[in-house]
Write an enzyme that holds these catalytic residues in place. Structure first.
Site, PDB file in Angstrom:
ATOM      1  CG  ASN A 234      -2.116  -0.872   1.107  1.00 22.12           C
ATOM      2  OD1 ASN A 234      -2.383  -1.434   0.047  1.00 22.12           O
ATOM      3  ND2 ASN A 234      -2.854  -1.014   2.189  1.00 22.12           N
TER       4      ASN A 234
ATOM      5  NE  ARG B  96      -8.489  -1.955 -10.049  1.00 23.80           N
ATOM      6  CZ  ARG B  96      -7.437  -1.228 -10.415  1.00 23.80           C
ATOM      7  NH1 ARG B  96      -6.522  -1.779 -11.205  1.00 23.80           N
ATOM      8  NH2 ARG B  96      -7.286   0.013 -10.015  1.00 23.80           N
TER       9      ARG B  96
ATOM     10  NE  ARG C 271      -3.245   5.469 -11.405  1.00 16.70           N
ATOM     11  CZ  ARG C 271      -2.365   5.919 -12.311  1.00 16.70           C
ATOM     12  NH1 ARG C 271      -1.142   5.438 -12.335  1.00 16.70           N
ATOM     13  NH2 ARG C 271      -2.714   6.831 -13.180  1.00 16.70           N
TER      14      ARG C 271
ATOM     15  CG  HIS D  23     -14.870   2.931 -10.761  1.00 17.44           C
ATOM     16  ND1 HIS D  23     -15.573   2.986  -9.570  1.00 17.44           N
ATOM     17  CD2 HIS D  23     -13.742   2.221 -10.488  1.00 17.44           C
ATOM     18  CE1 HIS D  23     -14.895   2.352  -8.628  1.00 17.44           C
ATOM     19  NE2 HIS D  23     -13.787   1.879  -9.153  1.00 17.44           N
TER      20      HIS D  23
ATOM     21  CE1 TYR E  84      -9.629  -6.882  -2.787  1.00 19.64           C
ATOM     22  CE2 TYR E  84     -10.802  -5.262  -4.099  1.00 19.64           C
ATOM     23  CZ  TYR E  84      -9.617  -5.770  -3.616  1.00 19.64           C
ATOM     24  OH  TYR E  84      -8.436  -5.170  -3.956  1.00 19.64           O
TER      25      TYR E  84
ATOM     26  CG  HIS F  72     -14.428  -2.966  -2.768  1.00 16.46           C
ATOM     27  ND1 HIS F  72     -15.076  -3.216  -3.960  1.00 16.46           N
ATOM     28  CD2 HIS F  72     -13.408  -2.122  -3.070  1.00 16.46           C
ATOM     29  CE1 HIS F  72     -14.483  -2.567  -4.937  1.00 16.46           C
ATOM     30  NE2 HIS F  72     -13.471  -1.887  -4.431  1.00 16.46           N
TER      31      HIS F  72
END
Length: 725
Positions: free
Chosen positions: A74, A407, A437, A467, A500, A624
């Site tokens: 991170n 993703r 990213r 997104h 997640y 999340h």
């Protein structure tokens, strides 16, 4: 850092233009100027909470090692993205808006001070807490000087056969300029003396990243006794093989973090993929923004590195060996169930179970009966979302599939299903976000594979990242076209879906289907559609819609009617949203914020936020999901979706929230908030000064309830039935 990684989703914005683009907020003069917490320091506080999990002796030992690795990874991303972005804008003379009104140089100085403190604490946690705990469990990380003759003999064989052939020493002299140091690579600086001339020289040796970070030492111990040596320690003690005839004077370990920002001017390029691939090559050569060195490095070597890499003293981090504790991911994978969290197998949502014994599951039949709210990873992604797409691909009655991919994993069954669907003649649209990213190259590869199979691949709207997490299936039933939709809070990634925490809605509601049809048409074509019934969509309407709902709560409270706001998200820094929550709080609206990462809001401040509580929960699973719940005078308005309350989400991304309508779903999410804010639940609490305090023990020293464990047990042992249409 592709979609297969199990790292915490940091919520880091990369491009400051993205973070502070077109929405201009007029500050509320009635509110104090110092009402926001610093975004960067709030992110560092989030990573400190990760570190506190590694420090917790009640957690399984290998999970603690895993949290040490997560902290390290991170922090790497934080420097590559946020610190790099700050520094880039300072150097180029661009303005650096901050929500706390401080000079960017001061922000960088504060970041450096806090990051130095945290990295030293991180190293101490490894050396003084986790290493001893590992050793007590039969897993030891040793140094070369502790090995006996037999161990050293075997390690010499390992070095000569498996390591030496891939090493490349690079000399630094007039004929050999200082070499390029790749970002995040682990390196040895070596000082040698020519035995004939007596001249001292410098060389750099890169530790190969494809080799195991910790090398297993022999098999003499039983299976529950494992010993490892850091790869760089093994290499350092065989430098004579790499520099024969030279006297090895000294060696040290160092590591460089570079600017990994990617900038593509979409308005000035005709081919986005080609421009992005070119930029990805450039990213490897970004300027250094952090130099980590072992604390025993001599001043001459450090001076050489500082000079050649052109870093400041503030950017130098002197730390105890070993550097790069992200390598602990390897150790955390050791197969010792007693040192990991207990195994958890996700259950299939009861609504998706066949009604007849031995019958095959039918997602469409289940969704046609009722909306289904999914909660991953407690409920299986494979038997719900993945099954939905796979069944759609195989069903001859399905005419079209449209899906966003932000993703996904390297061997994604979702992508394979879309390929199968296209090859069978279905109309398939995949909106692949190639600017996600650190997943850019991965997504480019999948986009090309999809295109070859006949899938219509688009890359969204110029200047915006797509997104939102959407899937739409059009199916012919009895001569009528019917829509089946999925709107989620997480990526279509089977691997991360196991770690997640996310929510998703499967629905056959015709209004949602029409909303998604309009939205996909806007993303793939030139439509400008502004009318959505059950969706709030960014960048045009999401902030406006949420501000309207907050204002309704404020008005209700002022009029003495029932009011309340509950929001769960990853990060909140948007000034307009924060100020609206302040105004609602002071009108008497109780506001609960469940924030995993960054929080720019000051809670509990008299006269400003006295009715606002902020909690954070970190643990086995990455929290999340995003939930926005408004009491609305007894007629709750509740949304789930992909957006955080950040400038980039609200202004520079296509995001979508869907409104839930099933009373059972609303009750379920209300119960989730009740449990998260229950004083018997372990959590961190934020105060008005920006300090997070963990409370995981009650007043008698007994452990408080772990929310994720409780949900795991609860969801595994109860059927969940939604209302029927």
């Amino acid at each position: 850092m592709d979609g297969e990684n199990i790292l915490l989703d940091t919520g880091l914005g990369s491009d400051f233009d993205d973070d502070f683009a077109p929405f201009v907020y007029e500050p509320d003069p009635s509110l104090p100027e110092d009402r926001y917490l610093d975004r960067e320091l709030s992110w560092l506080a989030f990573n400190q909470r990760v570190l506190e999990l590694a420090e917790d002796p009640e957690l399984p030992t290998l999970e603690r090692a895993n949290f040490l690795a997560i902290f390290a990874s991170n922090l790497d991303e934080f420097f590559m993205v946020r610190v790099a972005g700050l520094k880039r804008r300072i150097l180029t003379g661009l303005a650096v808006p901050t929500n706390v009104g401080r000079a960017p140089q001061d922000v960088l100085a504060d970041i450096s001070e806090k990051a130095h403190e945290l990295q030293k604490r991180h190293a101490a946690c490894y050396a003084d807490m986790v290493l001893p705990a590992l050793e007590e469990s039969g897993i030891t990380v040793v140094r070369w000087d502790t090995l006996d003759a037999a161990d050293r003999a075997q390690m010499r064989d390992v070095f000569s056969q498996q390591i030496f052939p891939v090493l490349t020493p690079l000399a630094v002299d007039p004929a050999h300029p200082f070499p390029y140091i790749s970002g995040l690579s682990l390196n040895l600086s070596v000082r040698v003396r020519n035995s004939r001339t007596g001249k001292e020289q410098f060389a750099r040796l890169k530790v190969p990243g494809m080799l195991p970070r910790f090398v297993r030492i022999d098999q003499r111990e039983s299976v529950d006794q494992l010993r490892f040596i850091p790869l760089e320690d093994l290499i350092a003690n065989h430098l004579g093989d790499l520099f024969p005839g030279m006297e090895i004077l000294d060696h040290h370990i160092f590591r460089v973090t570079r600017n990994e920002d990617v900038e593509v001017d979409e308005d000035e390029t005709e081919n986005l993929i080609q421009a992005l691939e070119k930029e990805l090559l450039r990213r490897r050569f970004g300027p250094p923004i952090r130099l980590e060195v072992t604390d025993d490095m001599d001043p001459i070597t450090l001076g050489l590195l500082v000079r050649e890499l052109d870093v400041t003293e503030q950017e130098v981090y002197r730390l105890p060996a070993p550097l790069d504790l992200g390598g602990l991911f390897d150790l955390a994978k050791i197969d010792r169930p007693d040192l990991h969290y207990p195994n958890h197998v996700p259950t299939t949502a009861p609504q998706l179970m066949p009604r007849e014994p031995n019958a095959q599951p039918d997602v469409f039949a289940s969704v046609a009966r009722q909306d289904i709210l999914l909660h991953h990873p407690y409920e299986s992604f494979a038997t719900s979302v993945q099954a939905f797409v796979e069944q759609a691909a195989a069903d001859p009655h399905v005419l079209a599939i449209k899906q966003t991919l932000y993703r996904t994993s390297g061997d994604s069954p979702i992508v394979e299903a879309l390929i199968d669907a296209a090859e069978s003649g279905k109309q398939v649209l995949a909106l692949v976000e190639i600017k996600a990213r650190f997943d850019e190259q991965n997504n480019i590869s999948w986009a090309r594979k999809l295109e070859k199979a006949g899938v219509h691949v688009v890359y969204g709207l110029v200047g915006l990242k797509t997104h939102c997490k959407l899937a739409l299936v059009v199916r012919q039933e009895k001569g009528v076209l019917k829509h089946y939709s999925h709107i989620g809070t997480g990526n279509y990634n089977p691997k991360t879906s196991r770690i997640y925490e996310d929510l998703g809605l499967l629905t056959a509601d015709d209004q949602v289907g029409k909303d998604l049809t309009r939205l996909f048409n806007e993303l793939s074509g030139y439509a400008i559609e502004k009318k959505f019934k059950r969706l709030l969509v960014a960048p045009l309407h999401l902030r406006k819609g949420l501000l309207k709902r907050i204002e309704v709560e404020r008005e209700n409270a002022a009029a003495g009617r029932p009011s309340g706001i509950r929001i769960k998200l990853n990060s909140i820094v948007d000034e307009a949203i924060i100020d609206a929550l302040y105004r609602a709080s002071e009108a008497g609206v109780p506001v609960d914020l469940w924030v995993r990462g960054i929080c720019g809001l000051r809670p509990g401040e008299p006269g400003l936020s006295s009715n606002i509580r902020v909690r954070s929960i970190l643990g086995r699973y990455l929290e999340h999901s995003r939930i926005f719940s408004f009491l609305n005078d007894g007629d709750p308005q509740v949304y789930i979706g992909s957006a955080d309350m950040m400038h980039r989400n609200l202004d520079r991304r296509v995001e979508a929230l869907v409104r839930l309508t099933d009373p059972a779903h609303l009750a379920e999410l209300d119960a989730l908030f009740n449990r998260a804010f229950d004083e018997r639940t372990s959590a961190w609490t934020l105060d008005s000064e920006g300090v997070w305090t963990r409370r995981n023990l009650d007043d008698h020293g007994e452990p408080l309830e772990d929310l994720q464990n409780k949900l795991m047990q609860q969801i595994a042992h109860r059927p969940r039935v939604g209302s029927r249409r």
